[in-house]
Motif scaffolding. Structure first.
Motif, PDB file in Angstrom:
ATOM      1  N   GLN A 162       0.838  -1.194   0.000  1.00 49.63           N
ATOM      2  CA  GLN A 162       0.000   0.000   0.000  1.00 49.63           C
ATOM      3  C   GLN A 162       0.876   1.247   0.000  1.00 49.63           C
ATOM      4  O   GLN A 162       2.017   1.224   0.439  1.00 49.63           O
ATOM      5  CB  GLN A 162      -0.925   0.004   1.225  1.00 49.63           C
ATOM      6  CG  GLN A 162      -1.854  -1.201   1.276  1.00 49.63           C
ATOM      7  CD  GLN A 162      -2.709  -1.304   0.019  1.00 49.63           C
ATOM      8  OE1 GLN A 162      -3.566  -0.466  -0.231  1.00 49.63           O
ATOM      9  NE2 GLN A 162      -2.465  -2.324  -0.778  1.00 49.63           N
ATOM     10  N   TYR A 163       0.311   2.339  -0.487  1.00 46.63           N
ATOM     11  CA  TYR A 163       0.986   3.640  -0.530  1.00 46.63           C
ATOM     12  C   TYR A 163       2.304   3.563  -1.298  1.00 46.63           C
ATOM     13  O   TYR A 163       3.282   4.212  -0.964  1.00 46.63           O
ATOM     14  CB  TYR A 163       1.205   4.223   0.867  1.00 46.63           C
ATOM     15  CG  TYR A 163       0.008   4.080   1.775  1.00 46.63           C
ATOM     16  CD1 TYR A 163      -1.276   4.442   1.327  1.00 46.63           C
ATOM     17  CD2 TYR A 163       0.129   3.562   3.049  1.00 46.63           C
ATOM     18  CE1 TYR A 163      -2.384   4.294   2.147  1.00 46.63           C
ATOM     19  CE2 TYR A 163      -0.978   3.417   3.875  1.00 46.63           C
ATOM     20  CZ  TYR A 163      -2.226   3.771   3.415  1.00 46.63           C
ATOM     21  OH  TYR A 163      -3.326   3.618   4.231  1.00 46.63           O
TER      22      TYR A 163
ATOM     23  N   LYS B  13      -3.814  -6.763   2.820  1.00 46.56           N
ATOM     24  CA  LYS B  13      -2.993  -5.728   2.183  1.00 46.56           C
ATOM     25  C   LYS B  13      -1.673  -5.593   2.922  1.00 46.56           C
ATOM     26  O   LYS B  13      -1.629  -5.636   4.151  1.00 46.56           O
ATOM     27  CB  LYS B  13      -3.727  -4.385   2.173  1.00 46.56           C
ATOM     28  CG  LYS B  13      -4.991  -4.424   1.327  1.00 46.56           C
ATOM     29  CD  LYS B  13      -5.695  -3.094   1.370  1.00 46.56           C
ATOM     30  CE  LYS B  13      -6.965  -3.152   0.531  1.00 46.56           C
ATOM     31  NZ  LYS B  13      -7.664  -1.861   0.549  1.00 46.56           N
TER      32      LYS B  13
ATOM     33  N   TYR C 203       1.549  -3.562   4.196  1.00 46.94           N
ATOM     34  CA  TYR C 203       1.973  -2.227   4.623  1.00 46.94           C
ATOM     35  C   TYR C 203       3.428  -2.305   5.076  1.00 46.94           C
ATOM     36  O   TYR C 203       3.800  -3.236   5.794  1.00 46.94           O
ATOM     37  CB  TYR C 203       1.113  -1.721   5.782  1.00 46.94           C
ATOM     38  CG  TYR C 203      -0.334  -1.526   5.401  1.00 46.94           C
ATOM     39  CD1 TYR C 203      -0.790  -0.288   4.943  1.00 46.94           C
ATOM     40  CD2 TYR C 203      -1.239  -2.576   5.475  1.00 46.94           C
ATOM     41  CE1 TYR C 203      -2.117  -0.110   4.580  1.00 46.94           C
ATOM     42  CE2 TYR C 203      -2.568  -2.405   5.107  1.00 46.94           C
ATOM     43  CZ  TYR C 203      -2.999  -1.170   4.659  1.00 46.94           C
ATOM     44  OH  TYR C 203      -4.310  -1.000   4.296  1.00 46.94           O
TER      45      TYR C 203
ATOM     46  N   ASP D 183      -5.280   6.108   3.811  1.00 50.62           N
ATOM     47  CA  ASP D 183      -6.162   5.964   2.649  1.00 50.62           C
ATOM     48  C   ASP D 183      -6.737   7.308   2.229  1.00 50.62           C
ATOM     49  O   ASP D 183      -6.954   7.558   1.043  1.00 50.62           O
ATOM     50  CB  ASP D 183      -7.292   4.990   2.948  1.00 50.62           C
ATOM     51  CG  ASP D 183      -6.825   3.543   3.029  1.00 50.62           C
ATOM     52  OD1 ASP D 183      -5.664   3.258   2.681  1.00 50.62           O
ATOM     53  OD2 ASP D 183      -7.650   2.693   3.453  1.00 50.62           O
TER      54      ASP D 183
END
Length: 165
Positions: free
Chosen positions: A100-101, A129, A131, A154
């Motif tokens: 993510q990100y 997910k 991270y 998010d």
């Protein structure tokens, strides 16, 4: 021109030195000196997750080094995998396995709206997910309120992308 004394020069040089040390320390401990990727993926030297296999986090529950022999280009970065099966799994569903990100520090995106580097050993899978975080201390902070940080991250991530990574 004012009379500059030797003592004044030493004081000025010392102040410049302190500022330089503070700048170095803040970069070292907050974000590192690595160049941030132009694409929305943290990829020092063009390689995502510092060459760690993203699929292995899900299948082996640990950070596993990938190899250049099993690599794939996706989303502006080269991704390394431990084997061809993991590479093919990622190729079929990259969004499912990519961090993510963009692989930037989840805590920093959430808490500061900023992009910090990450270490492959500072990770967690939450609701399927992946991270990543900057280091052990930041990982511990992030784990204090994972749902809150994910909600903040998010919310902030689209603006970060819009403003340019």
């Amino acid at each position: 021109m004012p009379n500059v004394t030797r003592r004044g020069l030493f004081i000025a040089a010392g102040a410049v030195g302190i500022v330089a040390i503070a700048a170095f320390a803040s970069q070292r401990f907050l974000g590192g000196f690595e160049e941030l990727a132009a694409a929305p993926v943290y990829a020092p030297k063009g390689v995502a997750i510092r060459g760690t296999d993203p699929v292995a986090y899900f299948t082996e529950g640990r950070a596993v080094p990938g190899t250049q022999a099993h690599s794939l280009d996706w989303n502006g970065a080269t991704w390394h995998f431990a084997n061809a099966d993991n590479r093919d799994t990622f190729a079929a569903e990259p969004v499912r396995y990519a961090p993510q990100y963009g692989g930037f520090c989840a805590w920093a995106v959430a808490e500061k709206g900023e992009l910090y580097s990450t270490q492959p050993d500072n990770w967690k899978i939450v609701d399927g997910k992946l991270y990543l975080n900057y280091n052990d201390d930041i990982q511990a902070r992030w784990q204090d309120d994972i749902p809150g940080f994910i909600a903040q991250g998010d919310e902030r991530w689209p603006k970060i992308l819009q403003d340019g990574v």
